[in-house]
Design an enzyme around this catalytic site. Structure first.
Site, PDB file in Angstrom:
ATOM      1  N   HIS A   1      66.805 -18.458  77.659  1.00 42.13           N
ATOM      2  CA  HIS A   1      66.044 -18.102  78.867  1.00 42.13           C
ATOM      3  C   HIS A   1      66.582 -18.783  80.125  1.00 42.13           C
ATOM      4  CE1 HIS A   1      62.849 -16.097  80.831  1.00 42.13           C
ATOM      5  NE2 HIS A   1      61.989 -16.121  79.836  1.00 42.13           N
TER       6      HIS A   1
ATOM      7  N   ASP B   1      69.380   3.234  75.462  1.00 35.65           N
ATOM      8  CA  ASP B   1      69.880   4.358  74.648  1.00 35.65           C
ATOM      9  C   ASP B   1      71.299   4.048  74.187  1.00 35.65           C
ATOM     10  OD1 ASP B   1      70.636   6.730  73.502  1.00 35.65           O
ATOM     11  OD2 ASP B   1      70.511   7.925  75.334  1.00 35.65           O
TER      12      ASP B   1
END
Length: 316
Positions: free
Chosen positions: A17, A239
């Site tokens: 992070h 995708d």
């Protein structure tokens, strides 16, 4: 990568992070998917430019940052919440009917003009209130709910597209347990809304300065939960060549005290809604489920679905 017999697959990624926030991580994942489909470079080029959020010289704290209050009564907090071995996980789904029920609770409390709220504000306030009752916290204690806010659009000029570092803050809503439980639901929703509104460009500069002045302190843990809406980040739009993802987000909860709101399609009826994984001590989980059901299924709550849409904003 885990491949399934149906032809689908799951891709699991672990990220540090300190390098990026959720928006930056999604940017990386989309770039990975684009190149897997044959692109020579990402459609959105990454931008480093960490100096955009550097502390000022000299640094100065100009805003109130209660997310860094000193932890108090940590021993009592750990006693109430129990040991990690006693934790169980459950998933809670908020569909359109549930959101309408929360809207109706607000409408029943409002007088005069109607204020607009987001699904994040309604669900987070609901979770906050139910958690307070489920954990059976002392009435005089202050219990807080942090809200992860993406501050990119709150700069003028805005942080450039492609910047993938951390541009988030986690302001907190704070209330005594007694007020949170006894006041109408709107009380909690307004506190969440007000906390989010605190995040401005000046707030972010003040936050960067605080981190430098105080040696990068950790946020408050005791008597606190924190909520983040992952559905706005766009994981499900990734995708790899097989179409958009069926699910994008965490596989489950992360830790006690952390709440993640994720887009989800209910397999039972095809409803789109919000899924929240939750870790709680076993006895508290049972009380939480009962409190939540009581809020969402109140038989005395009049259905005002048409009006409820006037107070609901689709944004974070």
């Amino acid at each position: 990568v885990t491949r399934f017999k149906c032809g689908g697959f799951a891709l699991g990624i672990r990220v540090n992070h300190t390098m990026c926030d959720g928006t930056g991580f999604t940017q990386f994942t989309i770039a990975l998917a684009e190149m897997a489909r044959g692109a020579h470079q990402p459609s959105v080029l990454p931008i480093w430019q960490r100096e955009l959020l550097s502390a000022r010289n000299p640094p100065r704290i100009t805003c109130n940052h209660r997310e860094f209050d000193k932890d108090k009564d940590m021993v009592e907090w750990k006693t109430i919440t129990g040991s990690i071995e006693n934790m169980i996980e459950r998933f809670f789904f908020f569909g359109p009917t549930d959101i309408a029920s929360l809207c109706n609770l607000v409408l029943n409390n409002q007088v005069g003009s109607e204020t607009e709220y987001t699904t994040f504000e309604l669900i987070t306030a609901c979770l906050w209130r139910c958690l307070t009752k489920a954990l059976q916290l002392p009435p005089e204690k202050q219990f807080r709910m942090g809200c992860i806010v993406n501050a990119r659009a709150r700069f003028n000029p805005q942080i450039p597209i492609g910047y993938y570092g951390n541009v988030l803050a986690f302001p907190v809503a704070v209330s005594t347990v007694e007020k949170l439980c006894e006041n109408p639901f709107t009380y909690a929703v307004e506190l969440i809304k007000k906390a989010k509104a605190e995040v401005t460009e000046e707030y972010m500069h003040s936050l960067a300065d605080l981190l430098v002045i105080n040696g990068r302190p950790l946020g408050t843990v005791a008597w606190s939960f924190i909520a983040s809406k992952l559905s706005r980040i766009g994981f499900r739009k990734v995708d790899f060549g097989w179409g958009n993802a069926v699910h994008g987000g965490l596989t489950g909860g992360n830790a006690f005290g952390e709440l993640y709101l994720m887009d989800y399609e209910n397999a039972k009826n095809g409803e789109e809604g919000v899924l929240v994984p939750l870790y709680l001590p076993a006895n508290a989980m049972e009380r939480f489920a009962k409190e939540l059901d009581g809020m969402l299924r109140n038989p005395n709550q009049a259905i005002k679905s048409a009006r409820s849409q006037t107070i609901l904003k689709s944004s974070l």
